[in-house]
Design an enzyme around this catalytic site. Structure first.
Site, PDB file in Angstrom:
ATOM      1  N   CYS A  61       0.840  -1.213   0.000  1.00  0.00           N
ATOM      2  CA  CYS A  61       0.000   0.000   0.000  1.00  0.00           C
ATOM      3  C   CYS A  61       0.869   1.255   0.000  1.00  0.00           C
ATOM      4  O   CYS A  61       1.843   1.350   0.742  1.00  0.00           O
ATOM      5  CB  CYS A  61      -0.921  -0.010   1.222  1.00  0.00           C
ATOM      6  SG  CYS A  61      -2.061   1.384   1.225  1.00  0.00           S
ATOM      7  N   CYS A  65       0.298   4.820   6.965  1.00  0.00           N
ATOM      8  CA  CYS A  65      -0.356   4.668   8.268  1.00  0.00           C
ATOM      9  C   CYS A  65       0.609   3.965   9.234  1.00  0.00           C
ATOM     10  O   CYS A  65       1.034   2.824   8.962  1.00  0.00           O
ATOM     11  CB  CYS A  65      -1.649   3.873   8.107  1.00  0.00           C
ATOM     12  SG  CYS A  65      -2.673   4.495   6.755  1.00  0.00           S
ATOM     13  N   CYS A  68       0.224   0.230  10.307  1.00  0.00           N
ATOM     14  CA  CYS A  68      -0.238  -0.799   9.371  1.00  0.00           C
ATOM     15  C   CYS A  68       0.879  -1.657   8.770  1.00  0.00           C
ATOM     16  O   CYS A  68       1.804  -1.135   8.124  1.00  0.00           O
ATOM     17  CB  CYS A  68      -1.043  -0.157   8.242  1.00  0.00           C
ATOM     18  SG  CYS A  68      -1.774  -1.423   7.170  1.00  0.00           S
ATOM     19  N   CYS A 105     -16.430  -9.619   5.619  1.00  0.00           N
ATOM     20  CA  CYS A 105     -15.807  -8.306   5.387  1.00  0.00           C
ATOM     21  C   CYS A 105     -14.541  -8.485   4.567  1.00  0.00           C
ATOM     22  O   CYS A 105     -13.653  -9.247   4.955  1.00  0.00           O
ATOM     23  CB  CYS A 105     -15.417  -7.667   6.715  1.00  0.00           C
ATOM     24  SG  CYS A 105     -16.758  -7.599   7.902  1.00  0.00           S
ATOM     25  N   CYS A 136     -19.487  -6.559   3.649  1.00  0.00           N
ATOM     26  CA  CYS A 136     -18.808  -5.314   4.028  1.00  0.00           C
ATOM     27  C   CYS A 136     -17.503  -5.275   3.247  1.00  0.00           C
ATOM     28  O   CYS A 136     -16.860  -6.323   3.087  1.00  0.00           O
ATOM     29  CB  CYS A 136     -18.520  -5.319   5.530  1.00  0.00           C
ATOM     30  SG  CYS A 136     -17.609  -3.850   6.087  1.00  0.00           S
ATOM     31  N   CYS A 196     -19.537   1.571   8.585  1.00  0.00           N
ATOM     32  CA  CYS A 196     -18.763   0.928   9.639  1.00  0.00           C
ATOM     33  C   CYS A 196     -17.556   1.828   9.846  1.00  0.00           C
ATOM     34  O   CYS A 196     -16.716   1.949   8.947  1.00  0.00           O
ATOM     35  CB  CYS A 196     -18.348  -0.473   9.203  1.00  0.00           C
ATOM     36  SG  CYS A 196     -17.195  -1.261  10.348  1.00  0.00           S
ATOM     37  N   ARG A 268     -17.905  -2.878  17.875  1.00  0.00           N
ATOM     38  CA  ARG A 268     -17.116  -4.105  17.694  1.00  0.00           C
ATOM     39  C   ARG A 268     -15.832  -4.099  18.519  1.00  0.00           C
ATOM     40  O   ARG A 268     -15.044  -3.149  18.454  1.00  0.00           O
ATOM     41  CB  ARG A 268     -16.772  -4.312  16.208  1.00  0.00           C
ATOM     42  CG  ARG A 268     -16.013  -5.628  15.979  1.00  0.00           C
ATOM     43  CD  ARG A 268     -15.834  -5.999  14.512  1.00  0.00           C
ATOM     44  NE  ARG A 268     -17.102  -6.018  13.816  1.00  0.00           N
ATOM     45  CZ  ARG A 268     -17.407  -5.197  12.818  1.00  0.00           C
ATOM     46  NH1 ARG A 268     -16.541  -4.322  12.382  1.00  0.00           N
ATOM     47  NH2 ARG A 268     -18.588  -5.274  12.247  1.00  0.00           N
TER      48      ARG A 268
HETATM   49  N1  SAM Z   1      -6.756   0.531   3.022  1.00  0.00           N
HETATM   50  C1  SAM Z   1      -8.055   0.768   3.521  1.00  0.00           C
HETATM   51  C2  SAM Z   1      -8.109   1.859   4.558  1.00  0.00           C
HETATM   52  O1  SAM Z   1      -7.103   2.163   5.185  1.00  0.00           O
HETATM   53  O2  SAM Z   1      -9.185   2.405   4.754  1.00  0.00           O
HETATM   54  C3  SAM Z   1      -8.722  -0.471   4.069  1.00  0.00           C
HETATM   55  C4  SAM Z   1      -7.923  -1.486   4.844  1.00  0.00           C
HETATM   56  S1  SAM Z   1      -7.188  -0.920   6.384  1.00  0.00           S
HETATM   57  C5  SAM Z   1      -6.100  -2.231   6.787  1.00  0.00           C
HETATM   58  C6  SAM Z   1      -8.574  -1.020   7.508  1.00  0.00           C
HETATM   59  C7  SAM Z   1      -8.331  -0.618   8.950  1.00  0.00           C
HETATM   60  O3  SAM Z   1      -7.565  -1.614   9.624  1.00  0.00           O
HETATM   61  C8  SAM Z   1      -7.557   0.656   9.236  1.00  0.00           C
HETATM   62  O4  SAM Z   1      -8.335   1.806   9.092  1.00  0.00           O
HETATM   63  C9  SAM Z   1      -7.180   0.455  10.703  1.00  0.00           C
HETATM   64  O5  SAM Z   1      -8.178   0.986  11.538  1.00  0.00           O
HETATM   65  C10 SAM Z   1      -7.146  -1.074  10.842  1.00  0.00           C
HETATM   66  N2  SAM Z   1      -5.781  -1.549  11.149  1.00  0.00           N
HETATM   67  C11 SAM Z   1      -4.748  -1.649  10.295  1.00  0.00           C
HETATM   68  N3  SAM Z   1      -3.644  -2.092  10.914  1.00  0.00           N
HETATM   69  C12 SAM Z   1      -3.978  -2.277  12.211  1.00  0.00           C
HETATM   70  C13 SAM Z   1      -3.263  -2.707  13.365  1.00  0.00           C
HETATM   71  N4  SAM Z   1      -1.973  -3.017  13.307  1.00  0.00           N
HETATM   72  N5  SAM Z   1      -3.923  -2.789  14.540  1.00  0.00           N
HETATM   73  C14 SAM Z   1      -5.231  -2.457  14.606  1.00  0.00           C
HETATM   74  N6  SAM Z   1      -5.956  -2.033  13.556  1.00  0.00           N
HETATM   75  C15 SAM Z   1      -5.346  -1.935  12.373  1.00  0.00           C
HETATM   76 FE1  SF4 Z   2      -2.905   1.204   3.331  1.00  0.00          FE
HETATM   77 FE2  SF4 Z   2      -2.848   0.027   5.706  1.00  0.00          FE
HETATM   78 FE3  SF4 Z   2      -3.238   2.649   5.566  1.00  0.00          FE
HETATM   79 FE4  SF4 Z   2      -5.182   0.964   4.709  1.00  0.00          FE
HETATM   80  S1  SF4 Z   2      -4.442   1.198   6.804  1.00  0.00           S
HETATM   81  S2  SF4 Z   2      -4.439   2.817   3.680  1.00  0.00           S
HETATM   82  S3  SF4 Z   2      -3.914  -0.713   3.910  1.00  0.00           S
HETATM   83  S4  SF4 Z   2      -1.374   1.551   4.925  1.00  0.00           S
END
Ligand code: SAM
Ligand code: SF4
Ligand code: DTB
Length: 330
Positions: A61, A65, A68, A105, A136, A196, A268
């Protein structure tokens, strides 16, 4: 603060930060009593909605973030893969249904989907719906026409988290801004999809940031139908993994305040259960959490074994929420 309980069940969008900070500051027994009261007035307190997650497009990606494991710029051991084949996704959905999930989901590690990617995602949604599961997806930022396409394919929920307070957001993500998230949520609502939307705690944020996050969620134009509260899954290689883990009691407080401020929403107990004690999870259910992710994997990280979750539900006398009462979709 000792305001009467009577008003606590009508959804309000005019919460002030001060009111929310005062809820967080309540003595724990008082906070729990209020949350349990609100929970019972809106739901069957022993029913928990069961969702299963699948990563349909993993890793690589372009976003940054800090929490992530799928961000390309962090060395986390997650391999970038291409979008899964529709039939393979539907085979996993069938397994999730057989295991007892009511919602499937699907998550993609995209900043935003390309229009051509949506052809396959729409086919996945149609297939999941045909199995009698709620659907979802979480695909990143969406335009209005893209949200409409997903609605036309039969999508029930779109997941798009605010993640943290507006003030802490730039410390966690630099490749987009908080208002980008609000814009996508507006497109999703306008398309008539259920929302959500929640966040993550345990990323080194302050108590004021947890107040700010709940405030941002509870003052959206309408409350998200589903509110995931994630405890950070610390993944080596991500900047947020260096944060001190949150006190479990503060985690439970966050669930309780979400329950009180968004009384009709399904809250949740989301990521992070793998490293949570049974007692913290039990307190979270008492505080009003009434949904979980079920299945041995979240997107890329582990979730409790299904046998362990079945045993926990039996220990606590919890049952799965029937799909109809879990959905407020029109
Ligand atoms: N890329 C899209 C986005 O960011 O909206 C969808 C997938 S992203 C992985 C969905 C959510 O997963 C993020 O908004 C975050 O809240 C959650 N997430 C990702 N990594 C995480 C982690 N290490 N611990 C807890 N929640 C996490
Ligand atoms: Fe990309 Fe992870 Fe951020 Fe979603 S949460 S936009 S998958 S870096
Ligand atoms: C949400 O709020 N949490 C889920 C789901 N929505 C998409 C994702 C949790 C991801 C945890 C880290 C991982 O497994 O990669």
């Amino acid at each position: 603060m000792n305001a009467p309980l009577a008003a606590d069940t009508t959804p309000r969008n005019d919460w002030t930060r001060e009111e929310i900070a005062a809820l967080f500051a309540l003595p724990f027994p008082e906070l729990m009593f209020r949350a349990m009261t609100v929970h019972r007035r809106n739901f069957v307190s022993t029913e928990v909605q069961i969702s299963t997650l699948l990563s349909i497009k993993t890793g690589g990606c372009p976003e940054d973030c800090a929490y992530c494991p799928q961000a390309a710029q962090y060395d986390t051991g997650v391999k970038a893969e291409k979008l899964m084949d529709v039939q393979a996704v539907l085979a996993d959905a069938a397994k999730a249904k057989a295991a007892g999930a009511s919602r499937f989901c699907m998550g993609a590690a995209w900043r935003s989907p390309k229009d051509k990617d949506l052809d396959a995602v729409c086919a996945m949604i149609e297939g999941v719906k045909a199995m009698g599961l709620e659907s979802c997806v979480t695909l990143g930022m969406l335009t209005g026409p893209q949200a409409n396409r997903l609605k036309d394919a039969g999508l029930d929920y779109y997941n798009h988290n605010l993640d943290t307070s507006p003030e802490y957001y730039p410390h966690i993500i630099s490749t987009r801004i908080f208002t980008d998230r609000l814009e996508t949520l507006e497109n999703v609502r306008q398309a008539g999809l259920s929302v959500c939307c929640g966040g993550i705690v345990g990323m080194g944020e302050s108590a004021q940031d947890r107040t700010g996050m709940i405030h941002a969620l509870a003052t959206l134009p309408s409350h998200p139908q589903s509110v995931p509260i994630n405890a950070l899954v610390q993944v080596e290689g991500t900047p947020a993994a260096r944060a001190t883990p949150l006190d479990p009691i503060d985690f439970v407080r966050t669930i309780a305040v979400a329950r009180i401020t968004m009384p009709a929403s399904v809250v949740r107990l989301s990521a992070g259960r793998e490293s949570m004690s049974a007692e913290t999870q039990a307190l979270s259910f008492l505080a009003g959490a009434n949904s979980i992710f079920y299945g041995e994997k979240l997107l890329t990280t582990p979730n409790p074994q299904t046998d362990a979750d079945k045993a926990l539900f039996a220990r606590l006398g919890l049952t799965s929420m029937p799909a109809k009462s879990a959905s407020t979709n029109p």
